[in-house]
Write an enzyme that holds these catalytic residues in place. Structure first.
Site, short mmCIF file in Angstrom:
data_model
loop_
_atom_site.label_atom_id
_atom_site.label_comp_id
_atom_site.label_asym_id
_atom_site.label_seq_id
_atom_site.Cartn_x
_atom_site.Cartn_y
_atom_site.Cartn_z
N ASP A 64 4.50 -0.65 9.47
CA ASP A 64 2.95 0.77 9.47
C ASP A 64 1.68 -0.21 9.97
O ASP A 64 1.59 -1.08 9.79
CB ASP A 64 3.25 0.17 7.36
CG ASP A 64 3.38 -0.43 6.88
OD1 ASP A 64 3.28 -1.52 7.32
OD2 ASP A 64 3.26 -0.59 5.79
N ASN A 76 5.54 -0.17 -6.94
CA ASN A 76 6.42 0.56 -7.44
C ASN A 76 7.44 1.66 -6.31
O ASN A 76 7.02 2.71 -6.35
CB ASN A 76 4.60 1.99 -6.85
CG ASN A 76 4.42 1.76 -5.86
OD1 ASN A 76 4.99 1.54 -4.97
ND2 ASN A 76 3.46 3.01 -4.92
N HIS A 124 7.90 1.93 -3.32
CA HIS A 124 7.35 1.93 -1.80
C HIS A 124 7.72 0.96 -0.65
O HIS A 124 7.56 0.02 -0.87
CB HIS A 124 5.82 2.28 -1.75
CG HIS A 124 5.35 1.10 -1.47
ND1 HIS A 124 3.71 0.65 -2.19
CD2 HIS A 124 4.73 -0.04 -0.18
CE1 HIS A 124 3.01 0.22 -1.11
NE2 HIS A 124 4.03 -0.58 -0.01
C1 GLP Z 1 2.15 -3.38 1.75
C2 GLP Z 1 3.53 -3.21 2.67
C3 GLP Z 1 4.62 -3.04 2.43
C4 GLP Z 1 4.84 -4.36 1.84
C5 GLP Z 1 4.09 -4.02 0.98
C6 GLP Z 1 4.41 -5.67 -0.12
O1 GLP Z 1 1.59 -2.39 0.72
N1 GLP Z 1 2.77 -1.81 3.94
O2 GLP Z 1 5.41 -3.26 3.69
O3 GLP Z 1 6.24 -4.80 1.62
O4 GLP Z 1 3.12 -4.25 0.13
O5 GLP Z 1 3.78 -6.41 -0.09
P1 GLP Z 1 4.25 -7.61 -0.50
O6 GLP Z 1 5.11 -8.42 0.07
O7 GLP Z 1 2.76 -8.84 -0.06
O8 GLP Z 1 4.06 -8.04 -1.63
#
Ligand code: GLP
Length: 239
Positions: A67, A136, A138
């Site tokens: 992404d 959440n 995602h």
């Molecule tokens: C972002 C990314 C995700 C990632 C998530 C968690 O929103 N788009 O791909 O998995 O955050 O991030 P973190 O690893 O910093 O908790």
């Protein structure tokens, strides 16, 4: 789903790097699906170390990232292109021409989604996809919704994701409101998925994943339908 519970972040990072390195060793011209966020940083550090030690080479590897914010310039230090350069690509023997991140400067984000999806198909799918998870539930930027999009697409970020990701920006208003993300179908084109999770704030998302129900209200639960998923997590996520 295979589950590997690690005692801390360092062990999780090493185990995930070893799993990825196995794929690279057995198929030097593999396609890696990569992720950003704070979770995989330690795994990338291990991969850099293994590369410098001559244990693995990225010379023939192709990468596609999950992404990217939209809109965002690749030179912006909060862009996922910048993150990948700084956390991995600048330190290993990869050919940057073989690395792809959705283009946050595309004039037409829907056309960019179609281009990216065609690229993944043209590569023959992804050998192993690294995923993190949002609080959440995602994955990528596939946010909880009444339905989930299969292909790479442009999407609105939820207020909770904007708030969670604002820690990396000067202020919350600087967080882009949209993103380009692989869809659930693009992610499922991966032969193997490694989901990395660390931190008690991800506990609810992981409980939903392990509850053996699927719901678009927690997109990661869809991973229960994929035949080869390994969850590599720290104890605080599951205890
Ligand atoms: C972002 C990314 C995700 C990632 C998530 C968690 O929103 N788009 O791909 O998995 O955050 O991030 P973190 O690893 O910093 O908790």
């Amino acid at each position: 789903m295979n589950i590997i519970v690690c005692k801390n972040y360092e062990e999780m990072s090493l185990r995930a790097a070893e799993l990825l390195a196995e794929v690279v060793k057995s198929k030097p011209a593999c396609v890696l699906g990569l992720a950003t966020g704070s979770t995989p940083v330690g795994m990338y550090q291990n991969l850099i170390r293994m590369n410098k030690a001559g244990e693995i080479s990225f010379k023939d590897v192709t990468t596609v990232n999950l992404d990217e914010y939209y809109p965002i310039d690749p030179e912006n230090d909060q862009s996922y292109r910048y993150f990948m350069n700084v956390n991995l690509f600048d330190h290993v023997d990869i050919d940057k021409a073989k690395t792809s991140v959705p283009d946050g400067t595309a004039k037409d984000p829907e056309a960019e989604g179609r281009r990216y999806e065609a690229l993944i198909s043209a590569l023959g799918g992804i050998d192993v996809q690294i995923l993190g998870i949002g609080r959440n539930g995602h994955i990528g930027f596939n946010e909880p919704d009444a339905s989930l999009v299969l292909d790479t697409h442009v999407t609105d970020l939820t207020p909770s994701t904007i708030e969670a990701n604002s820690r990396f920006f000067a202020s919350e208003k600087d967080v882009p409101r949209q993103a380009l993300t692989m869809g659930i179908g693009s992610i499922f084109k991966a032969k193997k998925i490694i989901l990395m999770v660390s931190g008690a704030e991800k506990k609810a998302a992981v409980s939903a994943l392990l509850a053996r129900r699927i719901s678009t209200a927690s997109p990661a639960t869809m991973l229960n339908l994929h035949p080869d998923v390994t969850l590599v997590c720290t104890t605080d996520v599951v205890d």
